[in-house]
Design a protein around this motif. Structure first.
Motif, PDB file in Angstrom:
ATOM      1  N   CYS A 547       2.962   7.946   6.528  1.00 19.05           N
ATOM      2  CA  CYS A 547       2.986   6.488   6.566  1.00 19.05           C
ATOM      3  C   CYS A 547       1.572   5.942   6.770  1.00 19.05           C
ATOM      4  CB  CYS A 547       3.891   6.002   7.693  1.00 19.05           C
ATOM      5  SG  CYS A 547       5.637   6.464   7.487  1.00 19.05           S
ATOM      6  N   SER A 568       0.908   6.331   0.354  1.00 23.75           N
ATOM      7  CA  SER A 568       1.306   4.929   0.444  1.00 23.75           C
ATOM      8  C   SER A 568       0.098   4.068   0.752  1.00 23.75           C
ATOM      9  CB  SER A 568       2.369   4.740   1.534  1.00 23.75           C
ATOM     10  OG  SER A 568       1.855   5.111   2.810  1.00 23.75           O
ATOM     11  N   LEU A 572       1.932   0.360   4.653  1.00 23.11           N
ATOM     12  CA  LEU A 572       3.317   0.645   4.281  1.00 23.11           C
ATOM     13  C   LEU A 572       3.701   2.081   4.613  1.00 23.11           C
ATOM     14  CD1 LEU A 572       3.469  -1.207   0.859  1.00 23.11           C
ATOM     15  CD2 LEU A 572       4.768  -1.805   2.916  1.00 23.11           C
ATOM     16  N   THR A 573       4.992   2.257   4.846  1.00 23.39           N
ATOM     17  CA  THR A 573       5.526   3.578   5.191  1.00 23.39           C
ATOM     18  C   THR A 573       5.681   4.455   3.943  1.00 23.39           C
ATOM     19  OG1 THR A 573       7.758   2.669   5.001  1.00 23.39           O
ATOM     20  CG2 THR A 573       6.774   2.738   7.207  1.00 23.39           C
ATOM     21  N   SER A 574       5.882   5.766   4.195  1.00 28.22           N
ATOM     22  CA  SER A 574       6.167   6.736   3.136  1.00 28.22           C
ATOM     23  C   SER A 574       7.530   7.359   3.413  1.00 28.22           C
ATOM     24  CB  SER A 574       5.101   7.831   3.092  1.00 28.22           C
ATOM     25  OG  SER A 574       3.844   7.304   2.740  1.00 28.22           O
ATOM     26  N   ALA A 575       8.257   7.678   2.339  1.00 28.40           N
ATOM     27  CA  ALA A 575       9.616   8.191   2.476  1.00 28.40           C
ATOM     28  C   ALA A 575       9.652   9.709   2.347  1.00 28.40           C
ATOM     29  CB  ALA A 575      10.526   7.561   1.423  1.00 28.40           C
ATOM     30  N   GLN A 627      11.840   2.163  -1.312  1.00 29.63           N
ATOM     31  CA  GLN A 627      11.411   1.041  -0.471  1.00 29.63           C
ATOM     32  C   GLN A 627      10.524   1.513   0.682  1.00 29.63           C
ATOM     33  OE1 GLN A 627      14.824  -1.217   0.792  1.00 29.63           O
ATOM     34  NE2 GLN A 627      15.128  -2.120  -1.234  1.00 29.63           N
ATOM     35  N   ALA A 628       9.636   0.593   1.102  1.00 31.50           N
ATOM     36  CA  ALA A 628       8.732   0.841   2.229  1.00 31.50           C
ATOM     37  C   ALA A 628       8.603  -0.452   3.016  1.00 31.50           C
ATOM     38  CB  ALA A 628       7.368   1.311   1.722  1.00 31.50           C
ATOM     39  N   GLU A 629       8.073  -0.347   4.225  1.00 31.14           N
ATOM     40  CA  GLU A 629       7.910  -1.552   5.033  1.00 31.14           C
ATOM     41  C   GLU A 629       6.689  -1.432   5.927  1.00 31.14           C
ATOM     42  OE1 GLU A 629      10.807  -0.680   8.830  1.00 31.14           O
ATOM     43  OE2 GLU A 629      11.679  -1.658   7.063  1.00 31.14           O
ATOM     44  N   ARG A 635       8.871  -6.007   3.796  1.00 32.48           N
ATOM     45  CA  ARG A 635       9.392  -4.964   2.909  1.00 32.48           C
ATOM     46  C   ARG A 635       8.691  -4.997   1.558  1.00 32.48           C
ATOM     47  NH1 ARG A 635      13.746  -2.730   5.174  1.00 32.48           N
ATOM     48  NH2 ARG A 635      14.351  -1.724   3.228  1.00 32.48           N
ATOM     49  N   TYR A 637       7.542  -1.725  -1.740  1.00 29.82           N
ATOM     50  CA  TYR A 637       7.859  -0.422  -2.314  1.00 29.82           C
ATOM     51  C   TYR A 637       6.692   0.536  -2.083  1.00 29.82           C
ATOM     52  CZ  TYR A 637      11.714  -2.819  -4.548  1.00 29.82           C
ATOM     53  OH  TYR A 637      12.854  -3.546  -4.767  1.00 29.82           O
ATOM     54  N   GLN A 638       7.023   1.831  -2.010  1.00 29.09           N
ATOM     55  CA  GLN A 638       5.994   2.835  -1.759  1.00 29.09           C
ATOM     56  C   GLN A 638       5.119   3.004  -2.997  1.00 29.09           C
ATOM     57  OE1 GLN A 638       7.419   6.604  -0.234  1.00 29.09           O
ATOM     58  NE2 GLN A 638       5.485   7.658  -0.704  1.00 29.09           N
TER      59      GLN A 638
END
Length: 666
Positions: A547, A568, A572-575, A627-629, A635, A637-638
């Protein structure tokens, strides 16, 4: 023949086999004087003049196509000729030879021993280094004893070298009868040879044929400017007779050598030199002189042809006369396409088998056209030979030659040149929530790079409780001290990332510093930048799958030779990439890209541009809707972040091992 060639291209990749600590049993053959037995497992060193005995058995390494395989190695010197023979009375022998300078040779049956199942390869080393020989079988699962012999033939090649004393004169259209016999001149490698002289003209196309029922014919021609060419078997006729089709590069005297494939062979022969107006890549001189329409023709890589643009030729829509030439190419092959003329401003248009087109004029400062490129697909390529302006005419020379790597790429060595620190934290011991697969990301990357032969032994993998702040610092310093100016350094991290408040500055305009969450603490972007400052490497690559990782770009990628890839944007976060059983999408794709998937043109080099393009394409397909936040809940997107800094598009990330050699390794 086609079946054997197909097997040779598929039976190359070793799969893991159980380790059996056994000494190979004596061969069923009787060893020659001076022979030695195989080392445990059928692996060992060879020496010139040595015969070793071994046995293919269950528990040996195995090729992916099912054949057991013993590996033997020996050092070679550039320009030295070597001969390896494999014999057995209990299975059909098959030899694989891999070595420096792209050396790749396979053989099923000894071509000189008609009807024999034994295998023999003779080669000249293209570079100093170590050769690996695979002693295996033609069919899967065959076992039994064998004998392997290595002979050094001295600093010669298989190409016949003509002696000083000529044997007679030849004219185009003439056939002569001769006889190889004791008392004739001999090549350094032992073959008898008769030489004939021939007066030739620049651009002349010849069909030279040597036929014999007494020996395996071998013909060679040499001439002005160091020109030489040679042929063993006439591929078109499928016979042992020799046929050589050449275009002479200059006016002058040429030497035609009539000899044999094997030393000491003798007997009668017939040698013919014919005009070859219909050879591939050749237009009849009358057509060129008269200006009659011609579509050009076909030529082989390494061939030069002479032609002329003239009234009556086909024209482009814009009015330029055009000749069309075709050649067959392979993916990953480097070629140099050159059109020269003193009569007009040369222009070429190269079209790939799939229809992509590359044009070249060479600009206002030059009138010749040169294209250096790597072929991206197998098939027939088409080159339109034309002029820059409509209506220009005159003679030209056109060639398609084997290309060379640019000096910047050629200077990059292959082998274990990647010095890597690979960190993956999945189990945080209660300090943070655990993550799936992130520790495996680091382990899998190391396994893939090691399997490909590019990972240096000084590299380190730290996972979970091993990945402490001090452990990472210490490992980084140790690896950095080992890596030199010819090496590539890789720092890879998969795990949690975070942001911490800091002063607003040019490096941190959002007032937040990015950190890597290790097992017992954090390393921030400022400290990581200081660690990268200690490197003295050809290129350094920072890969962070965490992230907020994009924030490391401004701090670390601020000096020449450093490239950063981040999962990312900095806020923003990473999934987690569950569908790939990976801690992150970037980890999965970097691993695939660096070990070959990113090699778009097949030249066994993964460049910075290729890796960046490959990663962007994969993210566009697989991560577009992930999606990322932000930390405060906004909110989005990654999105992948790539910063090449001062790293050029064609700079080499890693030179991959030749496909066949990588397949022979562990």
């Amino acid at each position: 023949m086609f079946r054997r060639l197909l097997v040779a291209t598929t039976a190359l990749t070793l799969v893991a086999a159980p380790v059996v600590a056994q000494v190979a049993s004596p061969s069923t053959d009787t060893p020659a004087v001076g022979a030695s037995a195989a080392a445990p497992g059928g692996h060992g060193q060879l020496r010139p003049g040595q015969t070793v005995t071994g046995e293919l058995r269950r528990g040996d390494d195995m090729l992916t196509s099912g054949e057991f395989n013993d590996r033997w190695t020996f050092p070679v010197r550039r320009g030295q000729t070597y001969e390896v023979s494999l014999t057995s009375t209990v299975f059909d022998p098959y030899l694989l030879v891999r070595g420096p300078g792209g050396l790749q040779e396979d053989n099923d049956d000894d071509p000189a021993a008609r009807g024999s199942r034994d295998s023999r390869i003779r080669f000249t080393a293209p570079a100093d280094g170590e050769v690996e020989v695979g002693a295996t079988s033609y069919a899967p699962g065959e076992t039994g004893g064998y004998r392997l012999t290595l002979v050094s033939g001295g600093g010669t090649t298989d190409e016949p070298r003509a002696p000083a004393r000529p044997g007679g004169s030849l004219a185009v259209g003439q056939t002569v009868a001769g006889d190889l016999a004791r008392g004739d001149e001999r090549l350094d490698s032992g073959e008898y040879v008769d030489t004939w002289t021939l007066s030739g003209r620049r651009g002349q196309q010849l069909d030279i044929r040597l036929a014999s029922t007494a020996f395996d014919a071998y013909v060679a021609v040499s001439g002005p400017g160091g020109f030489s060419d040679f042929n063993d078997d006439d591929a078109e006729a499928g016979s042992r007779d020799s046929r050589l089709r050449v275009t002479l590069p200059a006016d002058g005297e040429y030497t035609v050598a009539a000899t044999s494939y094997e030393p000491g062979e003798s007997g009668a022969y017939r040698l013919s030199v014919l005009a070859d107006a219909g050879a591939p890549g050749v237009r009849r001189p009358a057509e060129i002189a008269s200006g009659q329409p011609s579509s050009g023709g076909t030529l082989a890589v390494g061939q030069t042809v002479a032609g002329s643009l003239a009234a009556g030729d086909e024209t482009l829509d814009s009015g330029e006369y055009v000749d069309t030439w075709r050649f067959t190419g392979r993916r990953g092959e480097r070629v140099s396409v050159e059109l020269t003329s003193s009569a007009f401003d040369a222009y070429t248009m190269l079209r790939t088998p799939s229809g992509e087109q590359f044009d070249n004029d060479d600009g206002e400062d030059g009138t010749d056209s040169r294209q250096q490129l790597v072929l991206t697909e197998d098939g027939e390529y088409e080159v339109l030979v034309t002029s820059y302006r409509p209506g220009e005419t005159g003679s030209y020379r056109f060639s398609v030659e084997a290309g060379q790597e640019p000096p910047r790429q050629a200077a990059v060595s292959g082998g274990a040149r990647v010095f890597a620190l690979m960190v993956g934290v999945s189990d945080y011991g209660g300090r943070a929530n655990d993550l799936p697969y992130t520790d495996e990301d680091a382990r899998k990357l190391a396994e893939e790079l090691r399997r490909d032969g590019s990972l240096n032994d000084a590299s380190v993998v730290l996972t979970n409780a091993e990945a402490t702040v001090e452990g990472v610092r210490d490992a980084f310093r140790r690896i950095a001290a080992e890596a030199g100016p010819d090496d590539m350094f890789l720092f890879f991290f998969s795990g949690h990332g975070d942001q911490q408040p800091t002063e607003v500055s040019g490096l941190e305009p959002d007032g937040k510093a990015e950190t890597l969450a290790l097992f017992d603490g954090d390393i921030d972007d400022v400290e990581l930048a200081r660690l990268f400052d200690t490197l003295d490497t050809r290129l350094s690559l920072l890969v962070v799958d965490a992230c907020f990782s994009g924030g490391f770009a401004r701090n670390v990628v601020d000096q020449p030779g450093v490239m950063g890839v981040f999962s990312s944007e900095e806020d923003l976060t990473s999934a987690v990439a569950d569908k790939f059983q990976a801690g992150g999408y970037l980890s999965h794709f970097v691993r695939a890209g660096m070990t070959g998937e990113a090699d778009a043109d097949g030249d066994r080099l993964v460049t910075a541009g290729e890796l960046a393009t490959y990663l962007r394409r994969q993210f566009r397909v697989e991560v577009e809707d992930v999606q990322a936040e932000t930390q405060d809940g906004q909110r989005n997107y990654q999105n992948l972040v790539i910063d090449r800094g001062g790293v050029q598009v064609d700079d080499v990330i890693v030179r991959l091992a030749p496909a066949q050699m990588a397949a022979l390794g562990d």
